[in-house]
Design an enzyme around this catalytic site. Structure first.
Site, PDB file in Angstrom:
ATOM      1  N   GLU A  89       0.795  -1.227   0.000  1.00 45.58           N
ATOM      2  CA  GLU A  89       0.000   0.000   0.000  1.00 45.58           C
ATOM      3  C   GLU A  89       0.826   1.275   0.000  1.00 45.58           C
ATOM      4  OE1 GLU A  89      -2.151  -1.323   3.487  1.00 45.58           O
ATOM      5  OE2 GLU A  89      -1.111   0.185   4.665  1.00 45.58           O
ATOM      6  N   CYS A 115       3.442   8.591   0.889  1.00 47.32           N
ATOM      7  CA  CYS A 115       4.067   7.668   1.841  1.00 47.32           C
ATOM      8  C   CYS A 115       4.202   6.318   1.146  1.00 47.32           C
ATOM      9  CB  CYS A 115       3.149   7.595   3.060  1.00 47.32           C
ATOM     10  SG  CYS A 115       3.701   6.448   4.301  1.00 47.32           S
ATOM     11  N   CYS A 122       7.596  -7.069   6.795  1.00 48.37           N
ATOM     12  CA  CYS A 122       8.821  -6.510   7.382  1.00 48.37           C
ATOM     13  C   CYS A 122       9.425  -7.535   8.333  1.00 48.37           C
ATOM     14  CB  CYS A 122       8.477  -5.226   8.144  1.00 48.37           C
ATOM     15  SG  CYS A 122       9.928  -4.397   8.816  1.00 48.37           S
ATOM     16  N   CYS A 126       8.353  -5.108  14.974  1.00 53.39           N
ATOM     17  CA  CYS A 126       7.999  -4.227  16.102  1.00 53.39           C
ATOM     18  C   CYS A 126       6.641  -4.638  16.681  1.00 53.39           C
ATOM     19  CB  CYS A 126       7.959  -2.775  15.643  1.00 53.39           C
ATOM     20  SG  CYS A 126       9.551  -2.237  14.973  1.00 53.39           S
ATOM     21  N   CYS A 129       3.335  -2.787  15.478  1.00 52.85           N
ATOM     22  CA  CYS A 129       3.149  -2.503  14.052  1.00 52.85           C
ATOM     23  C   CYS A 129       2.375  -3.612  13.342  1.00 52.85           C
ATOM     24  CB  CYS A 129       4.519  -2.332  13.394  1.00 52.85           C
ATOM     25  SG  CYS A 129       4.427  -2.101  11.617  1.00 52.85           S
ATOM     26  N   GLY A 172       7.364  -1.875   5.488  1.00 51.72           N
ATOM     27  CA  GLY A 172       8.730  -2.353   5.309  1.00 51.72           C
ATOM     28  C   GLY A 172       9.793  -1.447   5.888  1.00 51.72           C
ATOM     29  N   GLU A 173      10.989  -2.033   6.022  1.00 52.60           N
ATOM     30  CA  GLU A 173      12.141  -1.296   6.555  1.00 52.60           C
ATOM     31  C   GLU A 173      13.045  -0.943   5.360  1.00 52.60           C
ATOM     32  OE1 GLU A 173      13.570   0.151   9.339  1.00 52.60           O
ATOM     33  OE2 GLU A 173      15.133   0.472   7.850  1.00 52.60           O
ATOM     34  N   SER A 227      13.034   5.997  13.850  1.00 57.46           N
ATOM     35  CA  SER A 227      11.931   5.587  14.716  1.00 57.46           C
ATOM     36  C   SER A 227      12.535   5.165  16.047  1.00 57.46           C
ATOM     37  CB  SER A 227      11.174   4.409  14.087  1.00 57.46           C
ATOM     38  OG  SER A 227      10.532   4.833  12.917  1.00 57.46           O
ATOM     39  N   LEU A 228      12.526   6.071  17.013  1.00 58.12           N
ATOM     40  CA  LEU A 228      13.193   5.788  18.281  1.00 58.12           C
ATOM     41  C   LEU A 228      12.232   5.096  19.256  1.00 58.12           C
ATOM     42  CD1 LEU A 228      15.995   6.218  19.536  1.00 58.12           C
ATOM     43  CD2 LEU A 228      15.090   8.275  20.612  1.00 58.12           C
ATOM     44  N   HIS A 229      11.161   5.773  19.569  1.00 53.52           N
ATOM     45  CA  HIS A 229      10.016   5.218  20.317  1.00 53.52           C
ATOM     46  C   HIS A 229      10.259   4.855  21.773  1.00 53.52           C
ATOM     47  CE1 HIS A 229       8.533   5.352  16.332  1.00 53.52           C
ATOM     48  NE2 HIS A 229       8.500   4.081  16.029  1.00 53.52           N
ATOM     49  N   CYS A 346       0.383   2.292   8.657  1.00 48.25           N
ATOM     50  CA  CYS A 346       0.908   1.311   7.717  1.00 48.25           C
ATOM     51  C   CYS A 346       0.371  -0.092   7.983  1.00 48.25           C
ATOM     52  CB  CYS A 346       2.438   1.342   7.685  1.00 48.25           C
ATOM     53  SG  CYS A 346       3.218   0.849   9.204  1.00 48.25           S
TER      54      CYS A 346
HETATM   55  N1  SAH Z   1      10.208   0.636   8.908  1.00 50.79           N
HETATM   56  C1  SAH Z   1      10.399   2.025   8.981  1.00 50.79           C
HETATM   57  C2  SAH Z   1       9.429   2.818   8.110  1.00 50.79           C
HETATM   58  C3  SAH Z   1       7.992   2.362   8.055  1.00 50.79           C
HETATM   59  S1  SAH Z   1       7.048   2.522   9.508  1.00 50.79           S
HETATM   60  C4  SAH Z   1      10.341   2.514  10.407  1.00 50.79           C
HETATM   61  O1  SAH Z   1       9.946   1.759  11.273  1.00 50.79           O
HETATM   62  O2  SAH Z   1      10.731   3.666  10.629  1.00 50.79           O
HETATM   63  C5  SAH Z   1       6.732   4.268   9.599  1.00 50.79           C
HETATM   64  C6  SAH Z   1       6.388   4.744  11.009  1.00 50.79           C
HETATM   65  O3  SAH Z   1       5.076   4.284  11.400  1.00 50.79           O
HETATM   66  C7  SAH Z   1       7.353   4.255  12.071  1.00 50.79           C
HETATM   67  O4  SAH Z   1       7.796   5.321  12.883  1.00 50.79           O
HETATM   68  C8  SAH Z   1       6.497   3.282  12.842  1.00 50.79           C
HETATM   69  O5  SAH Z   1       6.972   3.110  14.140  1.00 50.79           O
HETATM   70  C9  SAH Z   1       5.134   3.902  12.765  1.00 50.79           C
HETATM   71  N2  SAH Z   1       4.022   2.997  13.106  1.00 50.79           N
HETATM   72  C10 SAH Z   1       3.961   1.662  13.002  1.00 50.79           C
HETATM   73  N3  SAH Z   1       2.771   1.196  13.448  1.00 50.79           N
HETATM   74  C11 SAH Z   1       2.052   2.276  13.847  1.00 50.79           C
HETATM   75  C12 SAH Z   1       0.753   2.453  14.410  1.00 50.79           C
HETATM   76  N4  SAH Z   1      -0.078   1.430  14.617  1.00 50.79           N
HETATM   77  N5  SAH Z   1       0.355   3.710  14.716  1.00 50.79           N
HETATM   78  C13 SAH Z   1       1.178   4.769  14.470  1.00 50.79           C
HETATM   79  N6  SAH Z   1       2.410   4.655  13.940  1.00 50.79           N
HETATM   80  C14 SAH Z   1       2.843   3.425  13.622  1.00 50.79           C
HETATM   81 FE1  SF4 Z   2       8.998  -2.796  10.214  1.00 50.68          FE
HETATM   82 FE2  SF4 Z   2       8.817  -0.148  10.633  1.00 50.68          FE
HETATM   83 FE3  SF4 Z   2       6.755  -1.801  11.214  1.00 50.68          FE
HETATM   84 FE4  SF4 Z   2       8.945  -1.864  12.708  1.00 50.68          FE
HETATM   85  S1  SF4 Z   2       7.549  -0.136  12.461  1.00 50.68           S
HETATM   86  S2  SF4 Z   2       7.850  -3.654  11.931  1.00 50.68           S
HETATM   87  S3  SF4 Z   2      10.507  -1.494  11.186  1.00 50.68           S
HETATM   88  S4  SF4 Z   2       7.586  -1.376   9.206  1.00 50.68           S
END
Ligand code: SAH
Ligand code: SF4
Length: 357
Positions: A89, A115, A122, A126, A129, A172-173, A227-229, A346
């Site tokens: 997507e 985007c 991926c 995480c 995600c 994806g990463e 993406s630190l979190h 995503c």
């Molecule tokens: N893999 C890469 C890029 C894709 S994810 C990464 O992790 O940075 C893009 C962003 O969406 C990341 O910061 C991720 O942590 C965030 N994300 C993932 N799941 C989410 C959710 N359910 N709600 C909000 N942000 C989310």
């Molecule tokens: Fe992959 Fe980014 Fe989702 Fe983590 S947040 S699983 S790195 S797509």
């Protein structure tokens, strides 16, 4: 011999493959990228037999639009089918509306960010995600990455001059598919192809430190988002298993070496999960961790999905977190949850499609 997807090729590669005068490649690319014409028959300034010869060797486009949803805020989500039946997507985010003066004349065009995805699924896994839940299927090809942008430009009838921003924040990463992502960026930025300035492109990564260093050495001029979190390794490991391979310190060290555009700040994304990492003690640690780095912070509010084990933070918690970071002189924004009514986080449209909703 199987046909070659033109979206897979850098302009110089296409030039090397074509016979006849050297301007032929520029003509073909002009049709595809500037005029959004992908059918060789319609390329009217090429001789007929040349068009037929092109058709025998090449094609342009591997994506099939399976579904499109438009959000109340103007964001649009595209679900694409790939040649092997997998799906991916892409989301078009409307960042600013058209602006008009008192006489009704348009003074500024709406601004858009696309985007895009880099993989089907991926590997990083995480905990929060949805993309991770389906596991990893495969890397996207160069052409599949480039065409997400080209397809949307065509669909929205964006002219050649329309400036759009691109973020690798879909599925994806991107640094786990670095070779294809880098080549796609070369095509996206090339003047004979999509001609989008590198400063309009942002790669978001979960923090593959060694790849960040490699990316820095390539000097592509694109922006980096991390993406630190989480601010301590114990929590980050729980949320993002990649932290076992690359801990917070190694990511921050890699960022220090990232010499993109010196005037630009590196973006740190911090996903606020209700009751998990959204307290002021975490904000304090974050400010400390980023001190001395030319960083800006983007707070993301968790976008819940069915059976997700995390909660969206309260508005008060998010505001307090942002306020603390601002008091420490960080540029800190809360990302608007665009397209929330079409589940634009995503992986979410894809999931809904699987469930038949
Ligand atoms: N893999 C890469 C890029 C894709 S994810 C990464 O992790 O940075 C893009 C962003 O969406 C990341 O910061 C991720 O942590 C965030 N994300 C993932 N799941 C989410 C959710 N359910 N709600 C909000 N942000 C989310
Ligand atoms: Fe992959 Fe980014 Fe989702 Fe983590 S947040 S699983 S790195 S797509």
């Amino acid at each position: 011999m199987s046909k070659i997807n033109i979206y897979d090729l850098e302009p110089k590669e296409l030039t090397g493959m074509l016979s006849g005068p050297s301007f032929r490649a520029t003509q073909v690319l002009n049709w595809i990228y500037k005029k959004n014409i992908t059918d060789f028959k319609e390329m009217s300034n090429l001789p007929k037999d040349y068009r037929e010869a092109l058709e025998e060797r090449f094609f342009a486009g591997a994506l099939t639009l399976l579904r499109k949803e438009v959000s109340l805020d103007g964001s649009e989500k595209y679900l694409f089918g790939l040649p092997d039946g997998k799906t991916v997507e892409t989301v078009l985010l409307k960042m600013k509306e058209d602006e008009y003066d008192d006489d009704g004349k348009k003074t500024r065009e709406a601004r858009y960010t696309v985007c895009i995805s880099s993989q089907v699924g991926c590997k990083v896994g995480c905990a929060f995600c949805l993309t991770a839940k389906g596991g990893f299927e495969r890397n996207l090809t160069v052409g599949e990455i480039v065409e997400q942008v080209a397809f949307i430009k065509k669909d929205k009838e964006f002219g050649e001059e329309k400036s759009i921003n691109i973020v690798f924040m879909g599925m994806g990463e991107p640094l786990d598919n670095m070779e294809n992502v880098v080549k796609a960026i070369k095509i996206i930025t090339h003047k004979d192809a999509l001609c989008i300035a590198p400063r309009r492109i942002t790669i978001s990564t979960s923090g593959l430190a060694t790849k960040i260093e490699k990316l820095a050495n390539l000097n592509l001029g694109v922006n980096l988002a991390i993406s630190l979190h989480a601010v301590d390794d114990v929590l980050r490991e729980k949320l993002m298993p990649i932290n076992r391979a690359y801990n917070i310190k190694s990511v921050i060290d890699a960022v220090r070496g990232f010499k993109a555009d010196k005037r630009k700040k590196v973006l740190f994304e911090y996903l606020l999960l209700g009751g998990v990492n959204d307290d002021i003690a975490s904000a304090k640690k974050l400010a400390k961790l980023l001190s001395g780095l030319d960083a800006k912070v983007n707070l993301i509010l968790f976008n819940p999905y069915e059976d997700s084990e995390f909660k969206r933070p309260t508005t008060e918690a998010a505001e307090a977190f942002r306020g603390y970071m601002a008091s420490k002189k960080f540029i800190c924004t809360i990302r608007e949850s665009k397209g929330i009514d079409i589940s634009a986080a995503c992986g979410q449209l894809k999931q809904r499609d699987k469930d038949g909703r």
